[in-house]
Design a protein around this motif. Structure first.
Motif, mmCIF file in Angstrom:
data_model
loop_
_atom_site.group_PDB
_atom_site.id
_atom_site.type_symbol
_atom_site.label_atom_id
_atom_site.label_comp_id
_atom_site.label_asym_id
_atom_site.label_seq_id
_atom_site.Cartn_x
_atom_site.Cartn_y
_atom_site.Cartn_z
ATOM 1 N N ALA A 246 0.830 -1.210 0.000
ATOM 2 C CA ALA A 246 0.000 0.000 0.000
ATOM 3 C C ALA A 246 0.865 1.262 0.000
ATOM 4 N N THR A 247 1.990 1.220 0.713
ATOM 5 C CA THR A 247 2.922 2.367 0.720
ATOM 6 C C THR A 247 3.419 2.645 -0.690
ATOM 7 N N HIS A 248 3.861 1.597 -1.359
ATOM 8 C CA HIS A 248 4.463 1.740 -2.681
ATOM 9 C C HIS A 248 3.433 2.211 -3.703
ATOM 10 N N THR A 249 2.215 1.662 -3.616
ATOM 11 C CA THR A 249 1.160 2.073 -4.542
ATOM 12 C C THR A 249 0.811 3.543 -4.366
ATOM 13 N N LEU A 250 0.703 3.972 -3.138
ATOM 14 C CA LEU A 250 0.365 5.367 -2.845
ATOM 15 C C LEU A 250 1.445 6.310 -3.376
ATOM 16 N N ILE A 251 2.702 5.945 -3.218
ATOM 17 C CA ILE A 251 3.801 6.779 -3.713
ATOM 18 C C ILE A 251 3.798 6.799 -5.241
ATOM 19 N N ASP A 252 3.674 5.620 -5.854
ATOM 20 C CA ASP A 252 3.655 5.539 -7.319
ATOM 21 C C ASP A 252 2.538 6.390 -7.915
ATOM 22 N N ASP A 253 1.369 6.350 -7.298
ATOM 23 C CA ASP A 253 0.202 7.061 -7.832
ATOM 24 C C ASP A 253 0.313 8.576 -7.673
ATOM 25 N N ASN A 254 1.256 9.034 -6.838
ATOM 26 C CA ASN A 254 1.323 10.471 -6.546
ATOM 27 C C ASN A 254 2.728 11.055 -6.735
ATOM 28 N N LEU A 255 3.543 10.409 -7.568
ATOM 29 C CA LEU A 255 4.918 10.872 -7.740
ATOM 30 C C LEU A 255 4.992 12.315 -8.221
ATOM 31 N N GLY A 256 4.017 12.731 -9.001
ATOM 32 C CA GLY A 256 4.031 14.094 -9.529
ATOM 33 C C GLY A 256 3.912 15.154 -8.459
ATOM 34 N N GLU A 257 3.479 14.767 -7.254
ATOM 35 C CA GLU A 257 3.347 15.741 -6.169
ATOM 36 C C GLU A 257 4.615 15.856 -5.333
ATOM 37 N N ILE A 276 12.186 8.056 0.331
ATOM 38 C CA ILE A 276 11.351 6.872 0.149
ATOM 39 C C ILE A 276 10.803 6.824 -1.271
ATOM 40 N N GLU A 277 10.604 7.989 -1.895
ATOM 41 C CA GLU A 277 10.191 7.994 -3.294
ATOM 42 C C GLU A 277 11.280 7.381 -4.174
ATOM 43 N N ASP A 278 12.526 7.738 -3.926
ATOM 44 C CA ASP A 278 13.656 7.169 -4.673
ATOM 45 C C ASP A 278 13.703 5.653 -4.521
ATOM 46 N N LYS A 279 13.534 5.174 -3.307
ATOM 47 C CA LYS A 279 13.613 3.731 -3.064
ATOM 48 C C LYS A 279 12.542 2.984 -3.842
ATOM 49 N N VAL A 280 11.332 3.512 -3.831
ATOM 50 C CA VAL A 280 10.229 2.839 -4.514
ATOM 51 C C VAL A 280 10.452 2.829 -6.025
ATOM 52 N N VAL A 281 10.927 3.935 -6.570
ATOM 53 C CA VAL A 281 11.126 4.042 -8.017
ATOM 54 C C VAL A 281 12.326 3.225 -8.484
ATOM 55 N N LYS A 282 13.428 3.291 -7.749
ATOM 56 C CA LYS A 282 14.679 2.683 -8.214
ATOM 57 C C LYS A 282 14.827 1.210 -7.861
ATOM 58 N N PHE A 283 14.019 0.740 -6.899
ATOM 59 C CA PHE A 283 14.128 -0.660 -6.477
ATOM 60 C C PHE A 283 12.771 -1.342 -6.614
ATOM 61 N N ARG A 284 12.322 -1.455 -7.857
ATOM 62 C CA ARG A 284 11.000 -2.017 -8.147
ATOM 63 C C ARG A 284 10.907 -3.485 -7.747
ATOM 64 N N GLN A 306 13.620 6.579 10.520
ATOM 65 C CA GLN A 306 14.842 6.502 9.718
ATOM 66 C C GLN A 306 14.591 5.684 8.454
ATOM 67 N N GLY A 307 14.929 6.249 7.292
ATOM 68 C CA GLY A 307 14.714 5.574 6.020
ATOM 69 C C GLY A 307 13.452 5.992 5.309
ATOM 70 N N PHE A 308 12.747 7.002 5.854
ATOM 71 C CA PHE A 308 11.466 7.422 5.275
ATOM 72 C C PHE A 308 11.479 8.911 4.940
ATOM 73 N N SER A 309 12.646 9.450 4.554
ATOM 74 C CA SER A 309 12.685 10.861 4.178
ATOM 75 C C SER A 309 11.834 11.059 2.922
ATOM 76 N N SER A 310 11.241 12.241 2.785
ATOM 77 C CA SER A 310 10.283 12.464 1.711
ATOM 78 C C SER A 310 10.129 13.948 1.435
ATOM 79 N N SER A 311 9.760 14.260 0.189
ATOM 80 C CA SER A 311 9.387 15.634 -0.155
ATOM 81 C C SER A 311 7.949 15.687 -0.655
ATOM 82 N N MET A 312 7.140 14.711 -0.223
ATOM 83 C CA MET A 312 5.714 14.704 -0.537
ATOM 84 C C MET A 312 4.997 15.771 0.291
ATOM 85 N N PRO A 313 3.830 16.246 -0.162
ATOM 86 C CA PRO A 313 3.073 17.217 0.627
ATOM 87 C C PRO A 313 2.549 16.587 1.917
ATOM 88 N N PRO A 314 2.306 17.379 2.941
ATOM 89 C CA PRO A 314 1.887 16.838 4.240
ATOM 90 C C PRO A 314 0.664 15.928 4.196
#
Length: 607
Positions: A246-257, A276-284, A306-314
């Motif tokens: 569910a984490t990966h799907t949510l990130i994939d669906d909203n990468l543009g944000e 975490i966006e990088d991890k999901v995209v680069k390690f499919r 730790q390991g969940f840094s992100s630039s997604m909106p709040p």
């Protein structure tokens, strides 16, 4: 208003603390200029010190009289050795800290030093004349003069913080950026790059279900950087959780944000600390990513992911965090963000961390393109030392690549340069078996005493400890139990120093725990250590081969890129040439053959 000092340190982060403390220990009158005193020693990212490659730096800092290891031990709430089941070259201490306690201890340490004066205000510009630094000017009109200035500005140079597609000018969350210094640096001939880093969200600890998380206890007994574990070093566990489908799907669906993937950020991010966006995209191929749940302290209400840094909106961060096991009802107390900032190209520095463009200007930490508290502190130690030595009219000093991790980092930065934020890794150090965290004092305390950073008595005590270790190894070689001597017994799988001396007898002078551990390492890894020493000796021969009078265009078989880089950099020795970016192994071989031919006498002519 003009105030005169020997050294001015701009910034009070981990680089600034070590720079100011080192300069002050050498007797320099130091001004530490920063906007707010309560920001000294702040841990804006993970509240921890150490880890692979990083702990080795902290042990070296401690061996040279630095303060980071002492502060980490003083405020530790969890201490654990990573890679404990592997060899000593990669075993690394990691200490979880009371975040606010660390900052308070750091500030007290700085304020208690009589040679350091806090100057509160924003530095607007560098003051220079005829290629020599003269001091700095503050936004409010004050000027500070000194023959040496150390910039430790972290992520503050034209800093911009991103939450999704929204941005604000800030050096980090809630703090104004340094708005003017970038212009001053470019005006004095420096080239700047744009980098980015990020931090994970902080979650209210009372909203986490810790019962479903995997607990990671502290070591018993806990380790330490300074030799004295903190009183609370085993007080708190840390925990593990992981991402889900569910984490990966949510990130994939909203990468543009995402600020990074939405195209808003131009700066290059750190490869070895990805979002975490990088991890999901680069390690499919991975269906989950491990995350560490770390307390910010026993007196705070937050845990750090730790390991969940992100630039997604709040609003998306809330949903992402709640897909993690144990975080289904999590409440975010502080949101993750990315920060974009200016940094120097470190090839504009020499190995003493002084600018080649402006005499007397030193830089340390993230301004040099590195990431991490430990890397910053190690650079601060060298920059502050050399700033004080320059102010006193003394020759500069450095740690060589063959002497420690600190030397590897300096060499990597100024010889090779970087194209992304630099993080110290054990794999970067070809001498890592010789540069272990357990022998940092043995390697560097004498050097630090020569520089005046530690008392000569401290170096003598380390030398005496080494003599005890070597004498005990010699004793074990002579003591037998049946057909085997003590060294053979100690090399057996499952043996320990304690089990061996129980069979062959204790030494007349008991060894400390650290000395017993050193005996075990030296004996068990003797062949590997000796092989590394021989390799190091061979490399040191390259350092003695001068290229001073070599005309590179006359050297046969050099590659085009190698020739161009050699003519540009003009490395003084073959060892320096070997470390120059763009110079291939084949180029080094060509140079070696050329040097040998120059030394050989001409063959006699045949009739």
């Amino acid at each position: 208003m003009n105030q005169a000092y020997d050294v001015i340190v701009v910034g009070g982060g981990h680089a600034g603390i070590e720079a100011a403390a080192a300069a002050a220990r050498l007797g320099a009158r130091v001004a530490m200029a920063l906007p707010q005193a309560d920001r000294i020693g702040l841990m804006p990212c993970n509240p921890a010190i150490g880890g692979p490659g990083k702990s080795q730096l902290v042990f070296e800092i401690n061996a040279m009289g630095g303060v980071m290891g002492q502060l980490a031990d003083q405020t530790a709430i969890h201490a654990r050795t990573l890679n404990a089941s592997k060899g000593p070259a990669v075993q690394s201490l990691r200490v979880q800290n009371e975040r606010d306690g660390y900052a308070n201890a750091a500030r007290q340490r700085i304020e208690a030093e009589p040679n350091i004066t806090l100057v509160l205000g924003e530095v607007a510009s560098l003051d220079a004349d005829a290629g020599q630094i003269q001091g700095v000017s503050l936004v409010d009109g004050r000027t500070l003069t000194a023959p040496a200035v150390v910039l430790c500005t972290g992520t503050f140079l034209r800093g911009v913080v991103w939450y999704g597609q929204k941005q604000r000018e800030a050096g980090r969350q809630g703090e104004a950026p340094s708005r003017h210094l970038s212009h001053s640096l470019t005006a004095t001939g420096h080239t700047l790059a744009r980098y980015k880093t990020g931090t994970p969200p902080r979650v209210r600890s009372d909203s986490v279900d810790f019962s479903v998380l995997e607990e990671v206890p502290a070591d018993q007994p806990p380790g330490s950087f300074s030799g004295t574990p903190g009183p609370r070093a085993a007080e708190s566990p840390t925990w593990l959780t992981h991402t889900t489908e569910a984490t990966h799907t949510l990130i994939d669906d909203n990468l543009g944000e995402s600020a990074m993937y939405g195209g808003s950020i131009d700066g290059q991010g750190p490869r070895y600390c990805p979002s975490i966006e990088d991890k999901v995209v680069k390690f499919r191929d991975k269906d989950r990513h491990l995350l560490f749940v770390e307390p910010d302290g026993q007196r705070t209400s937050e845990v750090y992911l730790q390991g969940f840094s992100s630039s997604m909106p709040p609003r998306l961060q809330e949903r992402m965090v709640r897909t993690l096991p144990g975080f289904e009802n999590a409440a975010i107390q502080r949101y993750a963000y990315a920060v974009e900032y200016d940094a120097l190209d470190p090839t504009q520095l020499n190995v003493h961390l002084m600018s080649k463009r402006l005499n007397g200007l030193f830089t340390a930490g993230q301004i040099n393109g590195t990431s991490g508290y430990e890397e910053a502190a190690a650079q601060g130690l060298i920059a502050g030392t050399n700033a004080a030595r320059m102010a006193a009219g003394m020759e500069p000093v450095t740690v060589r690549r063959d002497q420690g991790y600190l030397g590897v980092m300096l060499d990597d930065l100024v010889r090779w340069g970087i194209d992304e934020p630099y993080r110290m890794l054990t794999s970067r150090n070809e001498y890592r078996l010789l540069h272990r965290q357990d022998n940092a004092s043995e390697r560097l305390s004498g050097l630090a005493a020569d520089w005046g950073l530690v008392p000569r008595e401290q170096a003598h005590a380390v030398a005496a400890s080494v003599q005890r270790i070597e004498a005990e190894i010699a004793r074990l070689a002579k003591r037998r139990d049946g057909t085997d001597d003590g060294l053979k017994l100690l090399r057996r799988e499952g043996s320990s120093y304690a089990s061996v001396v129980a069979r062959v007898g204790e030494p007349d002078v008991p060894l400390s725990a650290e000395e017993r551990r050193s005996v075990e390492i030296r004996v068990r890894y003797e062949s590997y250590i000796e092989r590394s020493r021989k390799h190091l000796d061979g490399r040191q021969q390259y350092e003695r081969m001068s290229l001073q009078h070599v005309r590179f265009e006359e050297v046969p078989s050099l590659s085009g890129e190698g020739l161009e880089r050699l003519q540009e950099v003009r490395p003084p020795t073959l060892g320096a040439a070997q470390r120059t970016r763009g110079v291939r192994d084949s180029d080094v071989t060509a140079l070696l053959v050329h040097l040998k031919r120059r030394r050989e006498p001409a063959a006699p002519a045949h009739a």
